[in-house]
Design a protein around this motif. Structure first.
Motif, PDB file in Angstrom:
ATOM      1  N   SER A   1      37.589  30.477  39.291  1.00 12.33           N
ATOM      2  CA  SER A   1      38.399  31.623  39.393  1.00 12.33           C
ATOM      3  C   SER A   1      39.345  31.594  38.136  1.00 12.33           C
ATOM      4  O   SER A   1      39.675  30.597  37.658  1.00 12.33           O
ATOM      5  CB  SER A   1      39.205  31.542  40.630  1.00 12.33           C
ATOM      6  OG  SER A   1      40.257  32.329  40.659  1.00 12.33           O
TER       7      SER A   1
ATOM      8  N   THR B   1      42.373  32.709  38.273  1.00 10.02           N
ATOM      9  CA  THR B   1      43.561  32.918  38.614  1.00 10.02           C
ATOM     10  C   THR B   1      43.838  31.503  39.337  1.00 10.02           C
ATOM     11  O   THR B   1      45.239  31.288  39.721  1.00 10.02           O
ATOM     12  CB  THR B   1      43.950  33.897  39.522  1.00 10.02           C
ATOM     13  OG1 THR B   1      42.986  34.183  40.653  1.00 10.02           O
ATOM     14  CG2 THR B   1      43.736  35.338  38.731  1.00 10.02           C
ATOM     15  N   ARG B   2      43.000  30.737  39.882  1.00  6.11           N
ATOM     16  CA  ARG B   2      43.216  29.671  40.440  1.00  6.11           C
ATOM     17  C   ARG B   2      42.595  28.407  39.857  1.00  6.11           C
ATOM     18  O   ARG B   2      41.571  28.477  39.272  1.00  6.11           O
ATOM     19  CB  ARG B   2      42.839  29.694  41.984  1.00  6.11           C
ATOM     20  CG  ARG B   2      43.603  30.642  42.616  1.00  6.11           C
ATOM     21  CD  ARG B   2      43.016  30.684  44.026  1.00  6.11           C
ATOM     22  NE  ARG B   2      43.789  31.544  44.995  1.00  6.11           N
ATOM     23  CZ  ARG B   2      44.864  31.673  45.520  1.00  6.11           C
ATOM     24  NH1 ARG B   2      45.513  30.301  45.459  1.00  6.11           N
ATOM     25  NH2 ARG B   2      45.511  32.554  46.352  1.00  6.11           N
TER      26      ARG B   2
ATOM     27  N   ASP C   1      39.191  34.605  46.063  1.00  6.78           N
ATOM     28  CA  ASP C   1      39.587  34.475  44.426  1.00  6.78           C
ATOM     29  C   ASP C   1      38.569  33.814  43.758  1.00  6.78           C
ATOM     30  O   ASP C   1      38.214  34.093  42.415  1.00  6.78           O
ATOM     31  CB  ASP C   1      40.929  33.743  44.262  1.00  6.78           C
ATOM     32  CG  ASP C   1      42.082  34.557  44.390  1.00  6.78           C
ATOM     33  OD1 ASP C   1      42.025  35.853  44.407  1.00  6.78           O
ATOM     34  OD2 ASP C   1      43.203  33.961  44.943  1.00  6.78           O
ATOM     35  N   TYR C   2      37.825  33.100  44.114  1.00  8.15           N
ATOM     36  CA  TYR C   2      36.452  32.211  43.649  1.00  8.15           C
ATOM     37  C   TYR C   2      35.412  32.998  43.792  1.00  8.15           C
ATOM     38  O   TYR C   2      34.738  33.404  42.822  1.00  8.15           O
ATOM     39  CB  TYR C   2      36.487  30.787  44.051  1.00  8.15           C
ATOM     40  CG  TYR C   2      37.787  30.029  43.918  1.00  8.15           C
ATOM     41  CD1 TYR C   2      37.356  29.079  42.755  1.00  8.15           C
ATOM     42  CD2 TYR C   2      38.913  29.927  44.655  1.00  8.15           C
ATOM     43  CE1 TYR C   2      38.482  28.095  42.521  1.00  8.15           C
ATOM     44  CE2 TYR C   2      39.910  28.879  44.216  1.00  8.15           C
ATOM     45  CZ  TYR C   2      39.703  28.177  43.247  1.00  8.15           C
ATOM     46  OH  TYR C   2      40.810  27.328  42.854  1.00  8.15           O
TER      47      TYR C   2
ATOM     48  N   PHE D   1      36.080  37.423  43.406  1.00  8.61           N
ATOM     49  CA  PHE D   1      36.488  37.788  42.062  1.00  8.61           C
ATOM     50  C   PHE D   1      36.228  36.610  40.974  1.00  8.61           C
ATOM     51  O   PHE D   1      36.824  36.875  39.731  1.00  8.61           O
ATOM     52  CB  PHE D   1      38.080  37.923  42.246  1.00  8.61           C
ATOM     53  CG  PHE D   1      38.280  38.974  43.185  1.00  8.61           C
ATOM     54  CD1 PHE D   1      37.921  40.437  43.116  1.00  8.61           C
ATOM     55  CD2 PHE D   1      39.017  38.605  44.294  1.00  8.61           C
ATOM     56  CE1 PHE D   1      38.289  41.162  44.141  1.00  8.61           C
ATOM     57  CE2 PHE D   1      39.369  39.914  45.291  1.00  8.61           C
ATOM     58  CZ  PHE D   1      38.891  40.903  45.047  1.00  8.61           C
ATOM     59  N   GLY D   2      35.769  35.816  41.329  1.00  7.74           N
ATOM     60  CA  GLY D   2      35.143  34.728  40.200  1.00  7.74           C
ATOM     61  C   GLY D   2      33.845  34.647  39.638  1.00  7.74           C
ATOM     62  O   GLY D   2      33.190  36.012  39.994  1.00  7.74           O
TER      63      GLY D   2
ATOM     64  N   PRO E   1      41.786  34.709  51.517  1.00  2.98           N
ATOM     65  CA  PRO E   1      42.182  35.063  50.171  1.00  2.98           C
ATOM     66  C   PRO E   1      41.993  34.086  49.263  1.00  2.98           C
ATOM     67  O   PRO E   1      41.615  34.335  48.186  1.00  2.98           O
ATOM     68  CB  PRO E   1      43.564  35.574  50.302  1.00  2.98           C
ATOM     69  CG  PRO E   1      43.811  35.639  51.926  1.00  2.98           C
ATOM     70  CD  PRO E   1      42.942  34.842  52.570  1.00  2.98           C
ATOM     71  N   VAL E   2      42.287  32.874  49.435  1.00  2.00           N
ATOM     72  CA  VAL E   2      41.906  31.869  48.488  1.00  2.00           C
ATOM     73  C   VAL E   2      40.672  31.633  47.841  1.00  2.00           C
ATOM     74  O   VAL E   2      40.138  31.709  46.756  1.00  2.00           O
ATOM     75  CB  VAL E   2      42.499  30.460  48.904  1.00  2.00           C
ATOM     76  CG1 VAL E   2      42.101  29.245  47.894  1.00  2.00           C
ATOM     77  CG2 VAL E   2      44.022  30.555  49.048  1.00  2.00           C
TER      78      VAL E   2
ATOM     79  N   ASP F   1      32.814  38.861  38.050  1.00  2.00           N
ATOM     80  CA  ASP F   1      34.093  39.352  38.280  1.00  2.00           C
ATOM     81  C   ASP F   1      34.235  41.113  37.881  1.00  2.00           C
ATOM     82  O   ASP F   1      35.227  41.498  38.083  1.00  2.00           O
ATOM     83  CB  ASP F   1      35.242  38.557  37.497  1.00  2.00           C
ATOM     84  CG  ASP F   1      34.799  38.398  36.035  1.00  2.00           C
ATOM     85  OD1 ASP F   1      33.481  38.656  35.491  1.00  2.00           O
ATOM     86  OD2 ASP F   1      35.741  38.041  35.402  1.00  2.00           O
TER      87      ASP F   1
ATOM     88  N   ALA G   1      47.766  28.789  42.708  1.00  2.37           N
ATOM     89  CA  ALA G   1      48.171  30.035  42.153  1.00  2.37           C
ATOM     90  C   ALA G   1      48.574  29.667  40.689  1.00  2.37           C
ATOM     91  O   ALA G   1      49.101  30.565  39.875  1.00  2.37           O
ATOM     92  CB  ALA G   1      49.385  30.665  42.718  1.00  2.37           C
TER      93      ALA G   1
ATOM     94  N   ARG H   1      39.125  43.313  39.801  1.00  2.00           N
ATOM     95  CA  ARG H   1      40.562  42.896  40.335  1.00  2.00           C
ATOM     96  C   ARG H   1      41.688  43.647  39.557  1.00  2.00           C
ATOM     97  O   ARG H   1      42.613  44.377  40.351  1.00  2.00           O
ATOM     98  CB  ARG H   1      40.837  41.486  40.330  1.00  2.00           C
ATOM     99  CG  ARG H   1      42.255  41.033  41.172  1.00  2.00           C
ATOM    100  CD  ARG H   1      42.464  39.832  40.357  1.00  2.00           C
ATOM    101  NE  ARG H   1      41.909  38.817  40.805  1.00  2.00           N
ATOM    102  CZ  ARG H   1      41.925  37.888  41.778  1.00  2.00           C
ATOM    103  NH1 ARG H   1      42.612  38.236  42.854  1.00  2.00           N
ATOM    104  NH2 ARG H   1      41.183  36.916  42.143  1.00  2.00           N
TER     105      ARG H   1
END
Length: 881
Positions: free
Chosen positions: A684, A686-687, A646-647, A650-651, A642-643, A563, A782, A292
């Protein structure tokens, strides 16, 4: 007169301890110094090692290999000494002035092992071998040699094994895979994607996990050997294959440039993976950062949510090259089905020669590819041609007289790997023609790769390259002194591969800034150079049918590196020739495999035989195909949010959850056991909280070898706890992420005690449910990760990587009285059971005393969303009061 002073007694054992890790050594009468046990504060001797195996052996060579073990060597001294104390203590294990009946009478060597505890409480050991043997070469050293004592009932033991993405070998002392191996070596790096293992008794809720492996930052040639287990021990050896001299004087020494480490952890394979990651993310291959934030990571790959693999329509060996005229039509039809912007793809059969058969003779590019490739790229569908660059057909004219710039008219022979007798290494290719293996230390492989890639880029619009096997090839030993590299072992081959991939990307990005490199297999050393890994070897159906009952696939690589690299797979079924209909039983097994691949962390795969009838006239009129499309489209609908990305994208993969979906055998003869619903857990950076991906791959019409099993809509009861999820105890909201937006389903309270939560997953569909702290549920996630990972001491929750059966109520009879309702109640819609429709908020009192919150609808503005959640929370607090 004074009495003579007595000699200080020689200790019977020596210990290293830092308050967390304890390791005990002793001197054995037969093998000399040895490792006796290692443990933690709870059990200082949790794992023991048999005394019948010496810690080392050496392999010398004078035309034939001469192996000498610690038990076979006649050494003048065998001692242990200690310097320092406490956590700073260093033990030195020595075998001095060693001789052997296998050597000349004057030949001697010394062995020294140093052992200490590191800052991360791991026992780190290195070895030095010094020889005084002028007419023989020290060719390899085996260290350590360990015979791990059995712990717990054999049936409950597991060995995690980084075969491609990850295997868990069940009951390793009785496992036919290890017994059949009989000492076969696995290359690391190469077939093994990482350099760590774990062994434990999985019946324990907080097992003492023996973590062991190497910390090699250069990819030096090593071989991991598990010998045939005994009734009570699991023997393993690490063979260091070092560089050697070929000219007099032959006498050489070895000093291990990396340590072998052991530690006892609590939990299971996930804790072992996390411990390894804490070291791995400080190594050279991760220094560009996760994908990311990695500015050199191709956005073509980072932004994609579906990946394809395509070839031509073929019947037997006859392929219709004109089928490329339908290439864009076919891939665009898939793009529309999935609702994505573009589908990057691997493309076979772009070249004029037989596939794989004439490695080295790729050009010219097929005329239909030149006609259609640029248009495909212009439409956004970046494509990567298949290319096998590790070998060259030595029967080709271009082997004798190369056409590669910088080598025009020259023979390729000087650039191939040579045996110790200077004969070329042959037969290393994937094809049927004779091939010579290229040495990546020379410039030829790099120049050859760039030459082919540039032709495809300039003539046919290719924006990437697919390097077959490149990411998972065992390092070759090259003994050609003219190449200028150390001979035989060391890091020559691996560093050459890294340099090739790096050079290829650098040169091609001069004209295409987002050019990407895609390769088969997984190899941590190539992170940062290869953006996309192709893991069909990790698919549930990949191991031999006879092995499947003895293996569980677990996402070891995805847990450590999820990731850092995009991973996908191959969906052979979507490449069915147009003239063949797919049988319903085969389609069912394919759907199970598809779900299993995503469970392991692979991105959704697709693909087709490109041609005028590849999709529209066959798939659209074949009911089993439509079932697969329904499942695939539903899955992508979820993952592309998108949410969710993130998991899942990119998680990192986290712990398997207990749930009650039944296991079925999809075919009568293949030992193909699958869960009817697969559930994977994701975290994630970021979350907050965790996300659960649930996939029901079954249709109401499915039939199984397992008696009484039925497919279709299913409610699974998940066993949740804060410990199992790695979360802090407290209140959490369950949020369903759909194509229509997020919907809060209900509130739960997580503690250490199990909580049973039912979730409905309609047939042929996927859902993604987030479990987020109640205070963070309204912010869209977020706000960063939640407090308290909690995962370090948690149980793995079962012996295998599958989603284990949990106790508790079945099919929605949970404490809430209502399942978390799925989006669609249709059982087997050929149009696709759409899991993205709004979910029912549920009713009834939560078992934890919480309130069920109805989620705002997808059209709510952010301010309205905050207001609705605030009002809901106030109402909830008043009701509790």
């Amino acid at each position: 007169m004074h009495a003579p002073a007595l000699a200080a007694p020689v200790p019977s054992s020596y210990a290293l301890s830092d308050g967390v890790t304890s390791a005990t050594f002793a001197i054995d009468a037969t093998v000399g110094p040895r490792l006796v046990s290692i443990g933690d504060a709870r059990e200082p001797a949790a794992h023991g090692f048999a005394s019948d195996v010496g810690l080392w052996s050496v392999r010398l060579w004078n035309g034939n290999d001469i192996d000498i073990s610690a038990a076979q060597a006649q050494c003048a001294t065998r001692t242990i000494s200690q310097s320092g104390s406490g956590a700073a203590a260093l033990l030195t294990l020595s075998w001095g002035d060693c001789a052997s009946s296998k050597l000349d009478s004057t030949d001697r060597f010394d062995v020294t092992i140093k052992a200490k505890l590191g800052a991360d409480h791991a026992l780190a050991m290195t070895i030095d071998v010094t020889t005084r043997i002028p007419n023989k070469v020290l060719r390899a050293v085996e260290f350590p040699r360990l015979s791990i004592n059995s712990r717990g009932a054999v049936k409950d033991q597991v060995l995690s094994y980084p075969q491609v993405g990850g295997w868990l070998l069940k009951a390793p002392l009785n496992n036919p895979i290890l017994k059949a191996a009989g000492g076969a070596a696995m290359s690391m790096p190469g077939t093994l994607s990482m350099q760590w293992f774990s062994y434990y008794d999985a019946s324990k809720t907080d097992a003492a996990v023996l973590f062991f492996g190497t910390r090699d930052d250069r990819g030096r040639l090593k071989e991991v050997i598990f010998d045939q287990p005994t009734a009570t021990t699991l023997p393993m050896r690490l063979r260091h294959v070092m560089a050697v001299p070929l000219a007099a004087p032959l006498d050489n020494d070895y000093s291990a440039p990396f340590p072998f480490v052991l530690r006892v952890l609590r939990g299971g394979w996930l804790e072992a993976a996390d411990f390894y990651r804490s070291w791995a993310t400080t190594q050279p291959w991760t220094q560009q950062g996760p994908m990311r934030s990695n500015t050199s990571f191709s956005s073509i790959i980072r932004d994609a949510r579906v990946f394809a693999a395509n070839t031509l329509e073929c019947q037997g060996k006859v392929c219709d090259s004109a089928g490329f005229n339908s290439w864009l039509t076919d891939i665009d039809e898939q793009r529309k089905r999935y609702g994505v912007k573009a589908i990057p793809q691997l493309q076979y059969k772009w070249h004029h020669g037989p596939e794989l058969g004439e490695s080295g003779d790729w050009l010219p590019v097929h005329a239909p590819v030149i006609s259609n490739g640029p248009g495909l790229a212009a439409a956004g569908h970046a494509w990567a041609p298949y290319f096998y660059n590790l070998s060259f057909n030595y029967k080709l004219p271009t082997f004798t007289s190369s056409d590669v710039p910088g080598h025009v008219g020259q023979s390729v022979l000087p650039h191939v790997v040579k045996n110790i007798d200077q004969t070329p290494v042959v037969g290393g290719g994937s094809g049927v023609e004779p091939t010579a293996v290229l040495c990546p230390h020379t410039s030829f492989m790099r120049d050859y790769s760039v030459y082919i890639a540039k032709k495809l880029q300039s003539q046919a619009g290719a924006q990437g390259i697919y390097l077959d096997v490149f990411n998972a090839t065992p390092p070759q030993r090259c003994y050609d002194p003219s190449h200028g590299h150390p001979l035989g072992g060391g890091d020559t081959y691996m560093q050459g591969l890294i340099a090739t991939a790096r050079h290829l990307r650098k040169e091609l990005r001069k004209s295409e800034p987002q050019f990407f490199v895609y390769s088969e297999g997984l190899n941590e050393m190539l992170l940062g150079e290869i953006e996309l890994g192709y893991t069909h070897l990790t698919a549930p159906s990949a191991p031999a049918a006879s092995w499947r009952p003895h293996i569980d696939l677990v996402p070891l690589f995805e847990t450590v590196y999820g990731d850092y690299m995009m991973i996908t797979s191959l969906l052979y079924q979507l490449k069915a020739p147009a003239f063949k209909a797919i049988p319903a039983q085969t389609a069912m097994s394919i759907r199970a495999s598809y779900a299993g691949q995503l469970d392991q962390g692979a991105m959704p795969p697709t693909g087709a035989f490109v041609g005028p009838t590849a999709l529209s006239s066959v798939i659209n009129n074949n009911a089993p195909w439509l079932d697969l499309w329904a499942l695939a489209v539903s899955t992508v609908d979820v993952i592309k949010q998108p949410v969710v990305a993130d998991y899942f994208v990119f998680g990192r993969r986290r712990r398997n959850l207990h749930h009650d979906a039944p296991t079925v055998e999809t075919t009568a003869s293949s030992n193909d056991l699958r869960r009817q619903v697969v559930v994977s857990t994701w975290r994630s950076d970021t979350r907050p909280g965790v996300g659960l991906l649930l996939i029901n791959w079954t249709a109401a019409t499915d039939t199984y070898a397992t008696a009484g099993a039925t497919g279709g809509n299913r409610t699974v009861s998940l066993t949740l706890s804060a410990t199992q999820l790695g979360l802090a105890p407290g209140d959490y909201d369950l949020i369903d992420e759909t194509a229509q937006g997020a919907k809060t389903l209900r509130r739960i309270t997580l503690g250490s005690a199990p909580l049973i939560e039912p979730i409905k997953v309609p047939a042929l569909s996927a859902r993604f449910v987030r479990i987020v702290p109640a205070a963070a549920s309204g912010d869209g996630g977020a706000g960063g990760s939640d407090a308290g990972d909690g995962g370090a001491g948690a149980s793995d929750g079962g012996s295998d990587g599958s989603d284990d059966v949990g106790g508790g109520p079945d099919a929605g009879a949970g404490a809430d009285g209502a399942a978390i309702d799925g989006s669609s109640s249709s059982s087997d819609s050929r149009a696709g059971a759409d899991a993205s429709a709004s979910a029912d908020a549920g009713s009834g009192g939560n078992a934890s005393g919480g309130c069920a919150l109805g989620g705002p609808d997808a059209t709510s503005r952010p301010t309205t969303l905050w207001l609705l959640l605030l009002l809901g929370l106030l109402a909830c607090s008043r009701r509790r009061a």
